[in-house]
Design a protein around this motif. Structure first.
Motif, PDB file in Angstrom:
ATOM      1  N   MET A 270      25.436  54.685  24.801  1.00  0.00           N
ATOM      2  CA  MET A 270      26.113  53.413  24.964  1.00  0.00           C
ATOM      3  C   MET A 270      26.795  53.032  23.657  1.00  0.00           C
ATOM      4  O   MET A 270      26.260  53.239  22.575  1.00  0.00           O
ATOM      5  CB  MET A 270      25.080  52.363  25.354  1.00  0.00           C
ATOM      6  N   ALA A 271      27.978  52.463  23.767  1.00  0.00           N
ATOM      7  CA  ALA A 271      28.729  52.066  22.588  1.00  0.00           C
ATOM      8  C   ALA A 271      28.107  50.826  21.958  1.00  0.00           C
ATOM      9  O   ALA A 271      27.546  49.968  22.641  1.00  0.00           O
ATOM     10  CB  ALA A 271      30.166  51.787  22.973  1.00  0.00           C
ATOM     11  N   ILE A 272      28.197  50.786  20.651  1.00  0.00           N
ATOM     12  CA  ILE A 272      27.659  49.645  19.900  1.00  0.00           C
ATOM     13  C   ILE A 272      28.857  48.908  19.303  1.00  0.00           C
ATOM     14  O   ILE A 272      29.692  49.519  18.621  1.00  0.00           O
ATOM     15  CB  ILE A 272      26.710  50.128  18.792  1.00  0.00           C
ATOM     16  N   SER A 273      28.945  47.603  19.559  1.00  0.00           N
ATOM     17  CA  SER A 273      30.092  46.846  19.066  1.00  0.00           C
ATOM     18  C   SER A 273      30.008  46.691  17.548  1.00  0.00           C
ATOM     19  O   SER A 273      28.943  46.818  16.949  1.00  0.00           O
ATOM     20  CB  SER A 273      30.139  45.465  19.725  1.00  0.00           C
ATOM     21  N   ARG A 274      31.139  46.403  16.953  1.00  0.00           N
ATOM     22  CA  ARG A 274      31.161  46.224  15.496  1.00  0.00           C
ATOM     23  C   ARG A 274      30.380  44.985  15.080  1.00  0.00           C
ATOM     24  O   ARG A 274      29.828  44.929  13.990  1.00  0.00           O
ATOM     25  CB  ARG A 274      32.604  46.134  15.011  1.00  0.00           C
TER      26      ARG A 274
ATOM     27  N   ASP B 249      27.566  43.996  16.552  1.00  0.00           N
ATOM     28  CA  ASP B 249      26.173  44.449  16.504  1.00  0.00           C
ATOM     29  C   ASP B 249      25.908  45.322  15.289  1.00  0.00           C
ATOM     30  O   ASP B 249      24.837  45.272  14.698  1.00  0.00           O
ATOM     31  CB  ASP B 249      25.816  45.214  17.779  1.00  0.00           C
ATOM     32  N   GLU B 250      26.908  46.140  14.916  1.00  0.00           N
ATOM     33  CA  GLU B 250      26.760  46.966  13.715  1.00  0.00           C
ATOM     34  C   GLU B 250      26.565  46.087  12.485  1.00  0.00           C
ATOM     35  O   GLU B 250      25.689  46.333  11.663  1.00  0.00           O
ATOM     36  CB  GLU B 250      27.995  47.850  13.505  1.00  0.00           C
TER      37      GLU B 250
ATOM     38  N   LEU C 105      23.082  46.067   9.974  1.00  0.00           N
ATOM     39  CA  LEU C 105      23.158  46.732   8.671  1.00  0.00           C
ATOM     40  C   LEU C 105      23.220  45.747   7.524  1.00  0.00           C
ATOM     41  O   LEU C 105      23.633  44.602   7.690  1.00  0.00           O
ATOM     42  CB  LEU C 105      24.401  47.630   8.625  1.00  0.00           C
ATOM     43  N   SER C 106      22.840  46.245   6.352  1.00  0.00           N
ATOM     44  CA  SER C 106      23.041  45.450   5.139  1.00  0.00           C
ATOM     45  C   SER C 106      24.514  45.541   4.746  1.00  0.00           C
ATOM     46  O   SER C 106      25.276  46.325   5.321  1.00  0.00           O
ATOM     47  CB  SER C 106      22.147  45.975   4.018  1.00  0.00           C
TER      48      SER C 106
ATOM     49  N   SER D 172      15.171  48.134  13.760  1.00  0.00           N
ATOM     50  CA  SER D 172      15.214  49.417  13.063  1.00  0.00           C
ATOM     51  C   SER D 172      15.796  50.499  13.973  1.00  0.00           C
ATOM     52  O   SER D 172      16.502  51.396  13.501  1.00  0.00           O
ATOM     53  CB  SER D 172      13.829  49.819  12.575  1.00  0.00           C
ATOM     54  N   GLN D 173      15.541  50.405  15.275  1.00  0.00           N
ATOM     55  CA  GLN D 173      16.124  51.366  16.211  1.00  0.00           C
ATOM     56  C   GLN D 173      17.641  51.199  16.302  1.00  0.00           C
ATOM     57  O   GLN D 173      18.379  52.172  16.342  1.00  0.00           O
ATOM     58  CB  GLN D 173      15.507  51.192  17.606  1.00  0.00           C
ATOM     59  N   LEU D 174      18.104  49.941  16.316  1.00  0.00           N
ATOM     60  CA  LEU D 174      19.542  49.676  16.360  1.00  0.00           C
ATOM     61  C   LEU D 174      20.217  50.176  15.089  1.00  0.00           C
ATOM     62  O   LEU D 174      21.283  50.795  15.141  1.00  0.00           O
ATOM     63  CB  LEU D 174      19.798  48.176  16.553  1.00  0.00           C
ATOM     64  N   LYS D 175      19.579  49.928  13.946  1.00  0.00           N
ATOM     65  CA  LYS D 175      20.134  50.383  12.673  1.00  0.00           C
ATOM     66  C   LYS D 175      20.240  51.909  12.660  1.00  0.00           C
ATOM     67  O   LYS D 175      21.249  52.477  12.245  1.00  0.00           O
ATOM     68  CB  LYS D 175      19.244  49.905  11.527  1.00  0.00           C
ATOM     69  N   LEU D 176      19.198  52.568  13.145  1.00  0.00           N
ATOM     70  CA  LEU D 176      19.214  54.019  13.204  1.00  0.00           C
ATOM     71  C   LEU D 176      20.321  54.514  14.131  1.00  0.00           C
ATOM     72  O   LEU D 176      21.038  55.471  13.812  1.00  0.00           O
ATOM     73  CB  LEU D 176      17.852  54.533  13.690  1.00  0.00           C
ATOM     74  N   ALA D 177      20.510  53.866  15.272  1.00  0.00           N
ATOM     75  CA  ALA D 177      21.551  54.270  16.212  1.00  0.00           C
ATOM     76  C   ALA D 177      22.945  54.098  15.608  1.00  0.00           C
ATOM     77  O   ALA D 177      23.820  54.961  15.764  1.00  0.00           O
ATOM     78  CB  ALA D 177      21.435  53.464  17.502  1.00  0.00           C
ATOM     79  N   VAL D 178      23.152  52.993  14.898  1.00  0.00           N
ATOM     80  CA  VAL D 178      24.454  52.735  14.266  1.00  0.00           C
ATOM     81  C   VAL D 178      24.741  53.805  13.219  1.00  0.00           C
ATOM     82  O   VAL D 178      25.844  54.369  13.165  1.00  0.00           O
ATOM     83  CB  VAL D 178      24.472  51.328  13.633  1.00  0.00           C
TER      84      VAL D 178
END
Length: 173
Positions: A1-5, A7-8, A12-13, A79-85
């Motif tokens: 699934m695509a992650i929007s900018r 959400d990115e 992220l820091s 942490s899962q979202l960060k890893l996916a990004v």
């Protein structure tokens, strides 16, 4: 699934976000090869760190690992979202590096083919003795070293058939 900018940016820091922004389409093609290699290295380090953190949190939630802070983590969605990004950014950078590698290989192949053609055209002898329709010395036959078989093939076939018939008669008894 695509992650929007959006959400990115949330996952992220600031410095990680700056690195990931360079991996998106228009910016990644403007990078030099050295910058691309450096960005891949930095992003891979960040991704590996996030992967280790996500793994630690998952173990902590399951109760298998000691908590890092005063109390154990309850969820690891961030942490899962960060890893996916970071993993998606790595995939984009690896794709761009592979595209550049294939482009360089294609250009190199064309240059080598042109060079080979030039060498072939330069080495081609000119004159009436080349590519004429006469044989010149041509190929020479090599005499067969095996002894010639003097038994007629018809005789061999007759004997083979006679043996078959005799065997069939014995088998029928």
């Amino acid at each position: 699934m695509a992650i929007s900018r959006k959400d990115e940016a949330r996952a992220l820091s600031a410095d990680e976000h700056a690195l990931v922004e360079k991996s998106h389409h228009p910016a990644v093609q403007e990078l030099s090869d050295a910058d691309l290699a450096g960005l891949v290295k930095l992003l891979r380090e960040r991704r590996d760190k996030a992967q280790a953190e996500a793994h630690r949190r998952r173990r902590e939630i399951r109760g298998k690992g000691a908590p890092k802070g005063a109390k154990p983590s309850k969820a690891d969605g961030g942490s899962q979202l960060k890893l996916a990004v970071l993993a998606m950014a790595m995939r984009r950078l690896n794709g761009e590096a592979e595209r550049r590698r294939q482009l360089a290989a294609s250009v190199s192949l064309v240059e080598n083919a042109r060079h080979a053609l030039a060498m072939k055209q330069k080495a081609t002898p000119a004159g009436p003795e080349f590519n004429t329709r006469t044989a010149h010395k041509g190929m020479r036959a090599i005499a067969n070293q095996r002894a010639q078989n003097l038994v007629r093939p018809m005789e061999l076939g007759r004997q083979r058939q006679a043996a078959k018939v005799a065997q069939a008669k014995r088998d029928a008894r």
